[in-house]
Design a protein around this motif. Structure first.
Motif, mmCIF file in Angstrom:
data_model
loop_
_atom_site.group_PDB
_atom_site.id
_atom_site.type_symbol
_atom_site.label_atom_id
_atom_site.label_comp_id
_atom_site.label_asym_id
_atom_site.label_seq_id
_atom_site.Cartn_x
_atom_site.Cartn_y
_atom_site.Cartn_z
ATOM 1 N N LEU A 84 49.515 37.193 43.923
ATOM 2 C CA LEU A 84 49.079 35.855 43.342
ATOM 3 C C LEU A 84 49.908 35.521 42.173
ATOM 4 O O LEU A 84 49.980 36.306 41.199
ATOM 5 C CB LEU A 84 47.649 35.676 43.158
ATOM 6 N N SER A 85 50.214 34.308 42.022
ATOM 7 C CA SER A 85 51.110 33.893 40.995
ATOM 8 C C SER A 85 50.502 32.441 40.352
ATOM 9 O O SER A 85 49.914 31.724 41.022
ATOM 10 C CB SER A 85 52.619 33.807 41.145
ATOM 11 N N ASP A 86 50.913 32.151 38.997
ATOM 12 C CA ASP A 86 50.427 30.777 38.460
ATOM 13 C C ASP A 86 51.586 29.944 38.469
ATOM 14 O O ASP A 86 51.529 28.906 38.105
ATOM 15 C CB ASP A 86 50.010 31.048 36.850
ATOM 16 N N ALA A 87 53.032 30.639 39.039
ATOM 17 C CA ALA A 87 54.174 29.713 39.023
ATOM 18 C C ALA A 87 54.562 29.382 40.456
ATOM 19 O O ALA A 87 54.686 30.163 41.326
ATOM 20 C CB ALA A 87 55.243 30.681 38.495
ATOM 21 N N ALA A 88 55.012 28.166 40.501
ATOM 22 C CA ALA A 88 55.287 27.714 41.662
ATOM 23 C C ALA A 88 56.782 28.405 42.224
ATOM 24 O O ALA A 88 56.801 28.349 43.214
ATOM 25 C CB ALA A 88 55.719 26.239 41.649
ATOM 26 N N SER A 89 57.338 29.162 41.417
ATOM 27 C CA SER A 89 58.659 29.819 41.647
ATOM 28 C C SER A 89 58.007 31.237 42.202
ATOM 29 O O SER A 89 58.929 31.916 42.920
ATOM 30 C CB SER A 89 59.620 30.251 40.525
ATOM 31 N N ALA B 132 57.251 33.578 40.128
ATOM 32 C CA ALA B 132 57.510 34.705 39.195
ATOM 33 C C ALA B 132 56.032 35.324 38.736
ATOM 34 O O ALA B 132 55.143 34.424 38.393
ATOM 35 C CB ALA B 132 58.442 34.038 38.103
ATOM 36 N N GLY B 133 56.057 36.290 38.651
ATOM 37 C CA GLY B 133 54.945 36.943 37.949
ATOM 38 C C GLY B 133 53.834 37.022 38.401
ATOM 39 O O GLY B 133 53.522 36.153 39.223
ATOM 40 N N LEU B 134 52.804 37.751 37.991
ATOM 41 C CA LEU B 134 51.258 37.789 38.393
ATOM 42 C C LEU B 134 50.374 36.655 37.633
ATOM 43 O O LEU B 134 50.712 36.496 36.585
ATOM 44 C CB LEU B 134 50.709 39.196 38.070
#
Length: 153
Positions: free
Chosen positions: A71-76, A78-80
């Motif tokens: 799960l990410s906060d970024a539309a790309s 990138a990152g958790l």
């Protein structure tokens, strides 16, 4: 028009592709190279995200696949995510297997069903706007649309 013998090439994921006369694609042993997502609300505060490994012709790649899902906060992708779901983040019953947990409620190693499909079940009372991400067969990150309040039951 000349008739050419088929040639075998490999795509970026190392999958076999055969091209015949006129450069049309003939499906080979495995041409899976992407991941698709389908989001549906479940029961109260649950979002079901169906993750499908797909062939070049956009159909499910019917085989067992191993994927890293996060799960990410970024539309790309990138990152958790910095947000932890209030409930479980796991497989929906009879919809694939969680092999291991990298980060609780945020990142998993999963195995699809023999159909090439895995369903991730996210329980979250806050109905967080996660992006569900999966590393495809060639390692590229694929990202779902953002979960919204309506994505949860």
């Amino acid at each position: 028009m000349a008739n050419y013998a088929p040639k075998i090439y490999k795509d970026n994921g190392g999958n076999r592709m055969t091209f015949g006369a006129g450069s049309s694609l003939v499906k080979g042993d495995s041409t899976s190279n992407k991941v698709k997502f389908s989001i549906a609300s479940g029961s109260s505060n649950i979002s079901n995200v169906t993750i499908t490994v797909a062939d070049l012709d956009d159909t499910a790649a019917a085989a067992v696949h191993h994927l890293d899902v996060w799960l990410s906060d970024a539309a790309s992708g990138a990152g958790l995510t910095g947000t932890t779901a209030s409930g479980t983040v796991t497989n929906k019953s009879a919809s694939g297997v969680v092999l291991s947990t990298y980060t609780a409620k945020k990142a998993l190693r999963v195995q699809t069903l023999a159909t090439g499909v895995f369903t991730l079940e996210i329980t979250d009372t806050a109905k967080s706007g996660f992006y569900v991400c999966a590393a495809g067969p060639d390692g590229r990150a694929f990202v779902s649309s953002q979960l919204v309040t309506g994505s949860y039951g």
